[in-house]
Design a protein around this motif. Structure first.
Motif, PDB file in Angstrom:
ATOM      1  N   LEU A  78       0.841  -1.186   0.000  1.00 21.46           N
ATOM      2  CA  LEU A  78       0.000   0.000   0.000  1.00 21.46           C
ATOM      3  C   LEU A  78       0.885   1.248   0.000  1.00 21.46           C
ATOM      4  CD1 LEU A  78      -3.122   0.015   0.190  1.00 21.46           C
ATOM      5  CD2 LEU A  78      -2.870   0.561   2.620  1.00 21.46           C
ATOM      6  N   PHE A  79       0.588   2.177  -0.921  1.00 21.32           N
ATOM      7  CA  PHE A  79       1.336   3.434  -0.999  1.00 21.32           C
ATOM      8  C   PHE A  79       0.429   4.614  -0.698  1.00 21.32           C
ATOM      9  CE2 PHE A  79       3.618   0.575  -3.735  1.00 21.32           C
ATOM     10  CZ  PHE A  79       4.949   0.918  -3.543  1.00 21.32           C
ATOM     11  N   ARG A  80       0.978   5.663  -0.089  1.00 20.37           N
ATOM     12  CA  ARG A  80       0.223   6.918   0.035  1.00 20.37           C
ATOM     13  C   ARG A  80       1.181   8.060  -0.240  1.00 20.37           C
ATOM     14  NH1 ARG A  80      -2.546   7.456   5.563  1.00 20.37           N
ATOM     15  NH2 ARG A  80      -0.441   8.074   6.140  1.00 20.37           N
ATOM     16  N   ASN A  81       0.803   8.948  -1.172  1.00 27.11           N
ATOM     17  CA  ASN A  81       1.664  10.075  -1.543  1.00 27.11           C
ATOM     18  C   ASN A  81       3.102   9.632  -1.823  1.00 27.11           C
ATOM     19  OD1 ASN A  81      -0.557  11.794  -1.107  1.00 27.11           O
ATOM     20  ND2 ASN A  81      -0.087  11.876   1.079  1.00 27.11           N
ATOM     21  N   GLY A  82       3.250   8.539  -2.549  1.00 25.53           N
ATOM     22  CA  GLY A  82       4.576   8.094  -2.962  1.00 25.53           C
ATOM     23  C   GLY A  82       5.372   7.328  -1.911  1.00 25.53           C
ATOM     24  N   GLU A  83       4.817   7.167  -0.722  1.00 24.96           N
ATOM     25  CA  GLU A  83       5.526   6.436   0.331  1.00 24.96           C
ATOM     26  C   GLU A  83       4.829   5.110   0.621  1.00 24.96           C
ATOM     27  OE1 GLU A  83       8.260   7.756   1.859  1.00 24.96           O
ATOM     28  OE2 GLU A  83       8.097   9.577   0.627  1.00 24.96           O
ATOM     29  N   ALA A  84       5.618   4.045   0.771  1.00 25.87           N
ATOM     30  CA  ALA A  84       5.031   2.752   1.133  1.00 25.87           C
ATOM     31  C   ALA A  84       4.484   2.831   2.554  1.00 25.87           C
ATOM     32  CB  ALA A  84       6.074   1.656   1.036  1.00 25.87           C
ATOM     33  N   LEU A  85       3.241   2.404   2.723  1.00 21.66           N
ATOM     34  CA  LEU A  85       2.627   2.413   4.054  1.00 21.66           C
ATOM     35  C   LEU A  85       2.867   1.083   4.758  1.00 21.66           C
ATOM     36  CD1 LEU A  85      -0.929   3.988   3.681  1.00 21.66           C
ATOM     37  CD2 LEU A  85       1.078   4.965   4.801  1.00 21.66           C
ATOM     38  N   ARG A  86       2.420   0.011   4.074  1.00 22.18           N
ATOM     39  CA  ARG A  86       2.609  -1.318   4.658  1.00 22.18           C
ATOM     40  C   ARG A  86       2.317  -2.376   3.599  1.00 22.18           C
ATOM     41  NH1 ARG A  86      -2.014   0.949   6.479  1.00 22.18           N
ATOM     42  NH2 ARG A  86      -3.964  -0.183   6.181  1.00 22.18           N
ATOM     43  N   THR A  87       2.750  -3.600   3.888  1.00 21.92           N
ATOM     44  CA  THR A  87       2.507  -4.710   2.976  1.00 21.92           C
ATOM     45  C   THR A  87       1.337  -5.531   3.500  1.00 21.92           C
ATOM     46  OG1 THR A  87       4.818  -4.798   2.353  1.00 21.92           O
ATOM     47  CG2 THR A  87       3.517  -6.769   1.920  1.00 21.92           C
ATOM     48  N   LEU A  88       0.378  -5.807   2.609  1.00 24.37           N
ATOM     49  CA  LEU A  88      -0.781  -6.614   2.972  1.00 24.37           C
ATOM     50  C   LEU A  88      -0.545  -8.010   2.410  1.00 24.37           C
ATOM     51  CD1 LEU A  88      -3.287  -3.879   1.807  1.00 24.37           C
ATOM     52  CD2 LEU A  88      -2.749  -4.427   4.189  1.00 24.37           C
ATOM     53  N   ARG A  89      -0.409  -8.982   3.282  1.00 25.00           N
ATOM     54  CA  ARG A  89      -0.107 -10.328   2.785  1.00 25.00           C
ATOM     55  C   ARG A  89      -1.370 -11.047   2.315  1.00 25.00           C
ATOM     56  NH1 ARG A  89       4.940 -10.592   3.047  1.00 25.00           N
ATOM     57  NH2 ARG A  89       6.028  -9.509   4.705  1.00 25.00           N
ATOM     58  N   ASP A  90      -2.484 -10.729   2.957  1.00 20.84           N
ATOM     59  CA  ASP A  90      -3.738 -11.393   2.591  1.00 20.84           C
ATOM     60  C   ASP A  90      -4.437 -10.586   1.489  1.00 20.84           C
ATOM     61  OD1 ASP A  90      -6.217 -12.526   2.359  1.00 20.84           O
ATOM     62  OD2 ASP A  90      -6.607 -12.617   4.519  1.00 20.84           O
ATOM     63  N   PRO A  91      -4.636 -11.205   0.303  1.00 22.78           N
ATOM     64  CA  PRO A  91      -5.282 -10.487  -0.804  1.00 22.78           C
ATOM     65  C   PRO A  91      -6.626  -9.868  -0.397  1.00 22.78           C
ATOM     66  CG  PRO A  91      -4.461 -12.620  -1.547  1.00 22.78           C
ATOM     67  CD  PRO A  91      -4.253 -12.580  -0.058  1.00 22.78           C
ATOM     68  N   ALA A  92      -7.340 -10.519   0.522  1.00 19.86           N
ATOM     69  CA  ALA A  92      -8.660 -10.035   0.935  1.00 19.86           C
ATOM     70  C   ALA A  92      -8.581  -8.712   1.677  1.00 19.86           C
ATOM     71  CB  ALA A  92      -9.358 -11.086   1.801  1.00 19.86           C
ATOM     72  N   ASP A  93      -7.389  -8.350   2.146  1.00 18.70           N
ATOM     73  CA  ASP A  93      -7.245  -7.095   2.884  1.00 18.70           C
ATOM     74  C   ASP A  93      -7.080  -5.883   1.965  1.00 18.70           C
ATOM     75  OD1 ASP A  93      -7.383  -8.480   5.230  1.00 18.70           O
ATOM     76  OD2 ASP A  93      -5.208  -8.554   5.575  1.00 18.70           O
ATOM     77  N   ILE A  94      -6.757  -6.139   0.687  1.00 22.27           N
ATOM     78  CA  ILE A  94      -6.364  -5.018  -0.177  1.00 22.27           C
ATOM     79  C   ILE A  94      -7.515  -4.034  -0.400  1.00 22.27           C
ATOM     80  CG2 ILE A  94      -5.539  -4.395  -2.479  1.00 22.27           C
ATOM     81  CD1 ILE A  94      -3.968  -7.007  -2.548  1.00 22.27           C
ATOM     82  N   LEU A  95      -8.670  -4.556  -0.854  1.00 22.53           N
ATOM     83  CA  LEU A  95      -9.795  -3.665  -1.157  1.00 22.53           C
ATOM     84  C   LEU A  95     -10.231  -2.854   0.065  1.00 22.53           C
ATOM     85  CD1 LEU A  95     -11.882  -2.621  -3.235  1.00 22.53           C
ATOM     86  CD2 LEU A  95     -13.329  -4.560  -2.619  1.00 22.53           C
ATOM     87  N   PRO A  96     -10.485  -3.512   1.229  1.00 17.22           N
ATOM     88  CA  PRO A  96     -10.896  -2.723   2.399  1.00 17.22           C
ATOM     89  C   PRO A  96      -9.854  -1.673   2.796  1.00 17.22           C
ATOM     90  CG  PRO A  96     -11.188  -5.087   2.797  1.00 17.22           C
ATOM     91  CD  PRO A  96     -10.483  -4.960   1.493  1.00 17.22           C
ATOM     92  N   ALA A  97      -8.576  -2.028   2.683  1.00 18.19           N
ATOM     93  CA  ALA A  97      -7.530  -1.081   3.069  1.00 18.19           C
ATOM     94  C   ALA A  97      -7.532   0.130   2.144  1.00 18.19           C
ATOM     95  CB  ALA A  97      -6.163  -1.770   3.045  1.00 18.19           C
TER      96      ALA A  97
END
Lengths: 346, 346
Positions: free
Chosen positions: B315-334
């Motif tokens: 996950l990126f915000r304003n060009g900076e990596a925020l965190r890595t989501l290992r579970d694909p199901a977390d991507i959309l909600p995040a």
């Protein structure tokens, strides 16, 4: 002009349509199956990603069976470019932002020159290096990035080059390509595309690529869609037809619907298009809802129908009324019959 | 600049989006219902066909209830234009090719001038008269037809005019509008559109209208589609966003799919877009399949995700990596959570 596996790009040759496989390149059978489908849809040149040595190895089988030239898309590792050239790639696409040193580029050039394989220098807005970006801005930065890489290749005696400048935004893409096309001495074929187009890819690509093609800029195109690749090919062909660069098959001219329509224009236009999709001869068929715009605006159509208030239609051919069909059910068969007769005329 | 029922067109005001009802105008209730739906979709100005006196009479009820200005589209009968002006039309559209004599035009002008209602002179390629067409060709013929009609109106002291030049073919439409915009002394707002676009209306309109807008030509647009009118509005708004003239709501930037993707970009891009369609604040959200183009090309996005090979995402915000989501199901909600947080920031 370059020759991509026998398909000429540039030098006034017809603008070609490209797409990119979304299969795993290491799965040669799946990739070849998709390439065949793309070829069937009208794709002239296809690109595949080569992210590792297994993918590069699979290229041998893919290029062996592919009915159209296969371009290898390389990022970061120049050795994959060399391997791809050895394995039958018809063109190598590299990104100047991430391929590395002059020595690595020289290896790629050597492998391509030996086999007369052209190289596309594919500049993407997002991969211009930060210092150039800060110094020159996005448009000028992209342009310089591409021109510097091209100069590096021509300095090595390699001129079998095409370039692309793709930003994820339409005004930047149009601007940088116009800058390139008007650069003093710029003589390379241009591959056009808007990248990372998101869910409005069709609108962005049609506007950006279309604006450039209308100015006479561009030699080969890819409509990048977040959709199955065959859709990209259909969109590319539709765009070439829209800007007058390809005249093949049936073009349906139909009015937007309004309260004046006597017939169901939407339905009829789609039915006519589907029924005549196999015709290759250029043929303009007009489906007009009413007599206000109908006969006049269908004047330059080879064939047309204008709805009458009672749901029937007046059939036109080459600007002359043929006959009035009172039964709505007669309209579609009559249009198809007349279109096929015209298509067989030579 | 003209004012269409309070909506400014021209003079550097934001480019507006128009559509046209396909209801029977005489059915005021159905027409108003469609206008409300078009307004909801983002339509700024709506046009209705006025083919007879019943339709002109229904305009009174329609304009009374419409949430957006209503333009009356008139062909042949100047009396319908006068009636429409009396019944609340916010603009009258006439076609110079079929409205008739100077005296009839004067009646229309009188009715409009009294009520400060602007007139659009809508020139369609198909209705330019044959002798002018033969003498001047399509492009110059369309231009002259529009300029002559405009001169007739200004000679009568009426300058509350906008013009449109629509051909059914993109190169002609672009060329005639460029001719108009660069005509000496031309100072009228331009309504842009490609007419009779058939089944490839979206591509034709995006290419033709888009090319003009990118050159700074055009003040209001209609994307004519052989499709329900709400689609025209969505396409018009998408086009204004594509050429950088409207920045509103969430823009999804996503890569075309290729073998490198770690996540299902197509699905995710569509889900993100649907989930965030209510946000009005401009927000660029990138959905990138992999780390090759991902982080770099998503650099100017407010928020983004780049797939990892195992199906997760960074996950990126304003060009900076925020965190890595290992579970694909977390991507959309995040993505949704972060986007809403950004949208609420002011």
């Amino acid at each position: 002009m370059i020759s991509v596996g026998g398909v000429p790009v540039g030098g006034g040759n017809p603008v070609t349509v490209q797409s990119m496989c979304d299969t795993d390149t290491r799965d040669a059978a799946a990739t070849v199956a998709q390439i065949r489908a793309l070829c069937q849809a009208g794709c002239d040149i296809v690109r595949v990603a080569v992210p590792d040595t297994d993918a590069a190895a699979a290229l041998a089988a893919i290029t062996e069976s592919s009915p159209i030239p296969v371009v290898a898309d390389i990022h970061f590792d120049y050795r994959l470019a060399v391997l791809s050239a050895e394995n039958g790639a018809a063109k190598i696409r590299i990104n100047p932002g991430n391929i590395g040193s002059r020595e690595k580029v020289r290896e790629v050039v050597k492998a391509c020159a030996e086999r007369k394989i052209p190289i596309r220098i594919g500049v993407n807005g997002g991969s211009v290096n930060r210092s150039l970006l800060a110094k020159a801005g996005l448009r000028e930065g992209m342009l310089r990035s591409g021109l510097e890489q091209a100069a590096m290749l021509t300095d090595m005696g390699f001129t079998d080059i095409c370039l692309s400048f793709k930003a994820s935004n339409v005004p930047d893409t149009v601007a940088v390509n116009r800058l390139a096309a008007t650069s003093p001495g710029f003589c390379f074929p241009l591959h056009l595309g808007v990248t990372e187009t998101g869910t409005n890819g069709l609108v962005k690509s049609a506007a950006g690529i279309g604006a450039l093609l209308l100015d006479g800029i561009g030699d080969t195109i890819r409509v990048s869609l977040t959709a199955p690749p065959a859709e990209e090919v259909k969109a590319g062909i539709a765009l070439l037809k829209a800007v007058g660069l390809r005249k093949e098959g049936v073009e349906i001219v139909s009015c937007p619907t309004c309260a004046r329509r006597g017939i169901d224009v939407i339905m009829l236009a789609r039915e006519v298009e589907a029924a005549l999709s196999d015709i290759k001869k250029p043929l303009k068929v007009a489906v007009m809802g009413c007599s206000v715009n109908g006969p006049g605006e269908a004047r330059d159509a080879d064939l047309g129908v204008a709805g009458t208030p009672d749901g029937g239609g007046v059939l036109f051919r080459n600007g002359e009324a043929l006959r009035t069909l009172r039964d709505p059910a007669d309209i579609l068969p009559a249009l198809i019959r007349e279109a096929r007769a015209l298509a067989e005329d030579s």
